[in-house]
Design a protein around this motif. Structure first.
Motif, short mmCIF file in Angstrom:
data_model
loop_
_atom_site.label_atom_id
_atom_site.label_comp_id
_atom_site.label_asym_id
_atom_site.label_seq_id
_atom_site.Cartn_x
_atom_site.Cartn_y
_atom_site.Cartn_z
N LEU A 16 -15.40 -6.46 -33.88
CA LEU A 16 -14.03 -7.31 -34.23
C LEU A 16 -13.73 -7.27 -35.95
CD1 LEU A 16 -13.34 -9.67 -31.74
CD2 LEU A 16 -12.12 -8.00 -32.48
N PRO A 17 -12.64 -6.81 -36.67
CA PRO A 17 -11.85 -6.66 -38.06
C PRO A 17 -12.00 -8.14 -38.45
CG PRO A 17 -10.21 -6.92 -36.75
CD PRO A 17 -11.67 -6.43 -36.07
N PRO A 18 -12.78 -8.33 -39.11
CA PRO A 18 -12.64 -9.81 -39.83
C PRO A 18 -11.58 -10.04 -40.56
CG PRO A 18 -14.00 -8.10 -41.70
CD PRO A 18 -13.63 -7.81 -40.48
N VAL A 19 -10.86 -11.12 -39.95
CA VAL A 19 -9.53 -11.20 -40.24
C VAL A 19 -9.32 -12.41 -40.14
CG1 VAL A 19 -8.60 -9.67 -39.61
CG2 VAL A 19 -8.53 -11.21 -37.62
N GLY A 20 -8.39 -13.59 -41.00
CA GLY A 20 -8.06 -14.86 -40.78
C GLY A 20 -7.40 -14.98 -39.61
N PRO A 21 -6.88 -16.44 -39.32
CA PRO A 21 -6.42 -16.85 -38.37
C PRO A 21 -4.89 -15.87 -38.20
CG PRO A 21 -7.13 -19.03 -39.70
CD PRO A 21 -7.02 -17.98 -39.82
N LYS A 22 -4.64 -15.95 -36.90
CA LYS A 22 -3.60 -16.02 -37.06
C LYS A 22 -2.34 -16.33 -35.76
CE LYS A 22 -4.29 -10.32 -37.75
NZ LYS A 22 -3.83 -9.41 -36.91
N THR A 23 -1.58 -16.31 -36.21
CA THR A 23 -0.26 -16.73 -35.05
C THR A 23 0.78 -16.20 -34.72
OG1 THR A 23 -0.93 -18.67 -35.63
CG2 THR A 23 1.17 -18.95 -34.76
N ALA A 24 1.05 -15.51 -33.58
CA ALA A 24 2.52 -15.18 -33.52
C ALA A 24 3.09 -15.45 -31.84
CB ALA A 24 1.90 -14.22 -33.20
N LEU A 25 4.83 -15.63 -32.01
CA LEU A 25 4.84 -15.58 -30.80
C LEU A 25 5.41 -14.41 -30.18
CD1 LEU A 25 6.73 -18.55 -29.80
CD2 LEU A 25 8.64 -17.10 -31.32
N ALA A 187 -4.15 -8.06 -32.95
CA ALA A 187 -3.42 -6.61 -33.78
C ALA A 187 -2.28 -7.14 -34.07
CB ALA A 187 -4.65 -5.37 -33.13
N LEU A 188 -1.26 -6.75 -33.81
CA LEU A 188 0.26 -6.69 -34.41
C LEU A 188 0.44 -8.43 -34.68
CD1 LEU A 188 1.50 -4.99 -31.32
CD2 LEU A 188 0.96 -4.01 -33.32
N SER A 189 -0.75 -9.61 -34.28
CA SER A 189 -0.18 -10.83 -35.28
C SER A 189 -0.21 -10.67 -36.75
CB SER A 189 -1.02 -12.01 -34.22
OG SER A 189 -0.54 -11.78 -33.03
N PRO A 190 0.83 -11.82 -37.44
CA PRO A 190 0.55 -12.23 -39.00
C PRO A 190 0.00 -13.26 -39.08
CG PRO A 190 2.40 -12.72 -37.25
CD PRO A 190 1.85 -12.58 -36.33
N GLU A 191 -1.13 -13.22 -39.52
CA GLU A 191 -1.78 -14.16 -40.33
C GLU A 191 -1.06 -15.08 -40.67
OE1 GLU A 191 -5.00 -13.62 -42.97
OE2 GLU A 191 -5.36 -11.46 -42.38
N ALA A 192 -1.02 -16.39 -40.10
CA ALA A 192 -0.47 -17.66 -40.50
C ALA A 192 -1.02 -18.71 -39.39
CB ALA A 192 1.10 -17.50 -39.47
N PRO A 193 -0.62 -19.86 -40.00
CA PRO A 193 -0.94 -20.94 -39.56
C PRO A 193 -0.71 -21.50 -37.94
CG PRO A 193 0.68 -21.97 -41.63
CD PRO A 193 0.09 -20.09 -41.04
N LYS A 194 -1.47 -22.49 -37.35
CA LYS A 194 -1.51 -22.86 -35.85
C LYS A 194 -0.49 -23.61 -35.62
CE LYS A 194 -5.67 -23.32 -33.47
NZ LYS A 194 -6.97 -22.65 -34.80
N LEU A 195 1.41 -23.17 -35.05
CA LEU A 195 2.13 -23.56 -34.85
C LEU A 195 2.33 -25.19 -33.57
CD1 LEU A 195 4.63 -20.64 -32.94
CD2 LEU A 195 4.77 -21.86 -35.02
N TYR A 196 0.74 -25.15 -32.42
CA TYR A 196 0.85 -26.17 -32.14
C TYR A 196 -0.44 -26.72 -32.62
CZ TYR A 196 4.80 -24.60 -29.42
OH TYR A 196 6.47 -24.57 -28.95
N PRO A 197 -0.80 -27.45 -31.96
CA PRO A 197 -2.42 -28.77 -32.10
C PRO A 197 -3.32 -27.60 -30.65
CG PRO A 197 -0.55 -30.33 -32.03
CD PRO A 197 -0.18 -29.11 -32.00
N GLU A 198 -4.34 -27.20 -30.93
CA GLU A 198 -4.96 -27.02 -29.91
C GLU A 198 -5.30 -27.47 -28.48
OE1 GLU A 198 -8.85 -25.20 -30.36
OE2 GLU A 198 -8.12 -23.97 -32.30
N GLU A 199 -5.33 -28.58 -28.73
CA GLU A 199 -5.32 -29.19 -27.09
C GLU A 199 -3.89 -29.16 -26.19
OE1 GLU A 199 -5.60 -30.76 -30.14
OE2 GLU A 199 -3.80 -32.51 -29.96
N TYR A 200 -2.51 -28.63 -27.14
CA TYR A 200 -1.84 -28.03 -26.48
C TYR A 200 -1.24 -26.84 -25.79
CZ TYR A 200 0.79 -31.37 -29.28
OH TYR A 200 1.73 -32.32 -29.07
#
Ligand SMILES: Nc1nc2c(ncn2[C@@H]2O[C@H](COP(=O)(O)OP(=O)(O)OP(=O)(O)O)[C@@H](O)[C@H]2O)c(=O)[nH]1
Length: 313
Positions: A16-25, A187-200
């Motif tokens: 897997l490519p080294p990428v930062g955390p991604k978030t996508a709708l 692979a198509l998602s932008p690097e962005a902070p999470k929208l929701y806490p993980e437990e959701y």
């Protein structure tokens, strides 16, 4: 290692490519019964949307959230897209169109067991302007009736030169290649902070989820007699104690003559729907649900704007 474990560990493999955390709708589109809800349920490992063999069971934009080491995918399950002049279907189509435009990524699910005529073309053409943010999953490949080549030919016809790595053959039901679909979406998602806490894993309201559970249980038992003629209204909902939620709900039918069908002989059917709904709630919530269930007549509810607006909030 099970597929679910793979999902949790997904992203730790060497390739897997080294990428930062991604978030996508992510919008999920596809014909009714293509397997959108099943994909969502499999991908999130939770029951977040109802699955039924009756088409067009998804009336709301239901969000399911998949968290992995690569980030967070927030799925918006779109209603079935139809070409129809009925008020309900027009509203559903408008909701779907807006969702597609607003989302970061689109997942288009094609049912490989069906031929791809007009309805499929309408949906595919809706996705066409957004081809850069599109992943296509050809679903139900484990089914003996699947014709994967035909589905691929259809994709080629509509989306010329569509990248091969964004067409994935999967079985949402048997959890085959669901991880590959997630991989393509990331692979198509932008690097962005999470929208929701993980437990959701969903942001659906509790009352909406309970209404959906009751509707699923009712439809499982009534689909022959009353397909599409019911909706469920939560009349009252209250947390009685820390571990007991009290719910009063109504199954609404269109005509007086349909009431008896839902109630059943000696109230057997409504009792069964109630008991099974309580069992289904127990699997999802960590508190008990006490359910008082009635049947009401709401004439022509499908033509009433206020009911539709409530269902499509
Ligand atoms: N054989 C097979 N059946 C599947 C698969 N995925 C979904 N199904 C079945 O297809 C039917 C419809 O699945 P859903 O997930 O409700 O489809 P949907 O696209 O969400 O449908 P709408 O809510 O009507 O838009 C159900 O009976 C599922 O069990 C699959 O991978 N293989």
């Amino acid at each position: 290692m099970s597929e679910n474990e793979l999902k949790v560990n997904y992203g730790t493999e060497d390739d897997l490519p080294p990428v930062g955390p991604k978030t996508a709708l992510v919008s999920i589109i596809g014909r009714p019964s293509a397997g959108k809800s099943t994909f969502l349920n499999t991908a999130s490992g939770e029951k977040i949307s109802i699955v039924s063999s009756v088409p067009q069971t998804t009336r709301n934009a239901i969000k399911g959230i998949v968290n992995t080491s690569l980030g967070q995918l927030v799925f918006v399950d779109t209603p079935g897209l139809h070409q129809s002049d009925k008020k309900l279907n027009l509203k559903l189509t408008k909701i779907a169109q807006d969702q597609i435009a607003d989302s970061d990524v689109i997942l288009y699910i094609i049912d490989s067991t069906r031929t791809h005529e007009e309805e499929e073309c309408i949906i595919a053409n809706m996705a066409k302007p957004f081809v850069k943010k599109l992943v296509i999953a050809i679903n139900k490949i484990e089914d003996p009736a699947a014709d994967v080549k035909d589905a691929r030919d259809f994709v080629k016809r509509i989306f010329a030169d569509f990248p091969e790595d964004r067409i994935i053959e999967m079985s949402a039901k048997e959890d085959k290649n669901v991880n590959d679909v997630l991989r393509a979406l990331y692979a198509l998602s932008p690097e962005a902070p999470k929208l929701y806490p993980e437990e959701y894993y969903t942001d659906q309201e509790v009352d909406f989820r309970i209404a959906e559970i009751i509707r699923e249980q009712a439809m499982n038992r009534l689909e022959q007699e009353l397909p599409h003629c019911i909706y469920v209204n939560i009349d009252h909902i209250e947390m009685k104690k820390a571990n007991l939620l009290s719910v009063r709900a109504s199954i609404c039918v269109e005509r007086e003559s349909q009431k008896g069908i839902v109630i059943g002989k000696g109230a057997s059917k409504i009792k069964e729907i109630r008991v099974e709904s309580i069992k289904a709630c127990r699997k999802i919530f960590d508190y008990r649900v006490d359910l008082d269930l009635q049947v009401k007549v709401d004439k022509n509810w499908r033509q009433k704007d206020f009911v539709l607006n409530k269902l499509l909030k």
